[in-house]
Design an enzyme around this catalytic site. Sequence first.
Site, short mmCIF file in Angstrom:
data_model
loop_
_atom_site.label_atom_id
_atom_site.label_comp_id
_atom_site.label_asym_id
_atom_site.label_seq_id
_atom_site.Cartn_x
_atom_site.Cartn_y
_atom_site.Cartn_z
N MET A 106 -7.67 8.72 9.51
CA MET A 106 -8.37 9.09 8.28
C MET A 106 -9.31 10.27 8.51
O MET A 106 -10.39 10.33 7.94
CB MET A 106 -9.20 7.89 7.74
N ASP B 288 0.83 -1.21 0.00
CA ASP B 288 0.00 0.00 0.00
C ASP B 288 0.85 1.25 0.00
O ASP B 288 2.02 1.22 0.33
CB ASP B 288 -0.81 0.06 1.31
N LYS C 22 -4.13 3.02 -2.54
CA LYS C 22 -5.02 3.22 -1.41
C LYS C 22 -4.64 4.48 -0.66
O LYS C 22 -3.69 4.50 0.09
CB LYS C 22 -4.95 2.05 -0.45
N1 SAH Z 1 -3.45 0.16 9.54
C1 SAH Z 1 -2.95 1.50 9.78
C2 SAH Z 1 -4.04 2.54 9.66
C3 SAH Z 1 -4.71 2.59 8.31
S1 SAH Z 1 -5.87 3.91 8.17
C4 SAH Z 1 -2.27 1.56 11.12
O1 SAH Z 1 -2.42 0.64 11.94
O2 SAH Z 1 -1.53 2.51 11.36
C5 SAH Z 1 -4.86 5.19 7.50
C6 SAH Z 1 -4.72 6.33 8.49
O3 SAH Z 1 -3.73 6.05 9.47
C7 SAH Z 1 -4.29 7.64 7.88
O4 SAH Z 1 -5.38 8.32 7.30
C8 SAH Z 1 -3.76 8.38 9.09
O5 SAH Z 1 -4.81 8.90 9.89
C9 SAH Z 1 -3.13 7.25 9.89
N2 SAH Z 1 -1.68 7.16 9.66
C10 SAH Z 1 -1.01 6.12 9.14
N3 SAH Z 1 0.31 6.36 9.12
C11 SAH Z 1 0.48 7.59 9.65
C12 SAH Z 1 1.61 8.42 9.91
N4 SAH Z 1 2.86 8.02 9.62
N5 SAH Z 1 1.41 9.65 10.46
C13 SAH Z 1 0.17 10.08 10.77
N6 SAH Z 1 -0.94 9.33 10.55
C14 SAH Z 1 -0.78 8.11 9.99
#
Ligand code: SAH
Length: 243
Positions: free
Chosen positions: A169, A34, A56
Site C-alpha cells: 500500500m 475484495d 476496497k
Molecule cells: N492481504 C494482502 C495484502 C493487502 S494490502 C496480501 O497478503 O497480499 C494491499 C496491498 O498489497 C497493495 O496495496 C499492494 O501493495 C499489495 N499487493 C497485493 N496484490 C498485489 C499484486 N498482485 N502485485 C503487487 N502488489 C500487490
Amino acid sequence: MGTVYLTGAGPGDIELLTVKALRIIKEADVIIYDRLANPDILEEAKNGCEFLYVGKEDSHHTLPQEEINELIYQSALKYETVVRLKGGDPLVFGRGGEEGIYLHERNIKFEFIPGITSAIAVPEYAGIPVTHRGLTVSFRVVTGHEAKKSQSQIPWKNFKSDDTIIFLMGLHNLDKITKKLIEVGKPKDYPVAVISRGTRADEKTIIGTLEDIYEKAKDLPTPALIVVGRVVNLQSQLKWFEK
Ligand code: SAH
C-alpha cells in the site's frame, strides 16, 4: 447459523490459490470478495452461489469496514457456508482479525484459510528472494499507507540495517518512503524495486535506487509493492516470470 471462512485468495495468479480455499469456494453459498481477489476464482463456485463485492482499494473502501463486518455476520445468519475472500493472506494487512473478532463477539463460528501473501510471492515472481544467505538475515512487511501521516507509527530509525523491507500500500507514498529511508541513513544508491500487478500476465518490475525510483516508477498501475534491499540486485540473475 453458518460458518464463515476468512479465506486468502493469493496474490493474483489463480493457480496460487490453496487446495483448501478451492474446496471451500466450491461449497460456498455466498462469497464476499475484495477488489484484490482475482474474480476468475468466482467461476469455481457452485450454481446459485451469491456474490457480494465489497471493493476496497487501499484506503478508499467501497464499504466501510464496520459495514463489511456486519454484512459477513448477516450472511452467516442466512447461509451455511460463507466465504470471505481476500487478496493474498487474510491476516497480512487484510483486516481478517477485525472480522474474526466481530464474529467471535456474536458467537459465529469462523475459520481462517491462509493465502499466499503478495509480500513474498510478488517479489518471488519478479525474481527477488525476500531472504538470501549472505545478503539479509530477515525481512519486514510494512504498511506504506502511513508514511504521509505526521504521527506515523513506523519505526523508520530501525530500517538502517540490511533487512529486506517490503512496503504494501505504498505506491502513492513512494516519494515520502524513499526520502525517509535516506533521512535515517540509508545510502542514496540503495537498491529498490517496485512491482506492479505481480503474478498477473501484465506484471511489471522497475528497478532503481532510493534516489531515482520515484521518478521511474510513480506512474505504474496498482496494485504495486515496493521492495527495498540488497536482494533486489539478484533480479538480474533470477528474473523468470517477466521473461
Ligand atoms: N492481504 C494482502 C495484502 C493487502 S494490502 C496480501 O497478503 O497480499 C494491499 C496491498 O498489497 C497493495 O496495496 C499492494 O501493495 C499489495 N499487493 C497485493 N496484490 C498485489 C499484486 N498482485 N502485485 C503487487 N502488489 C500487490
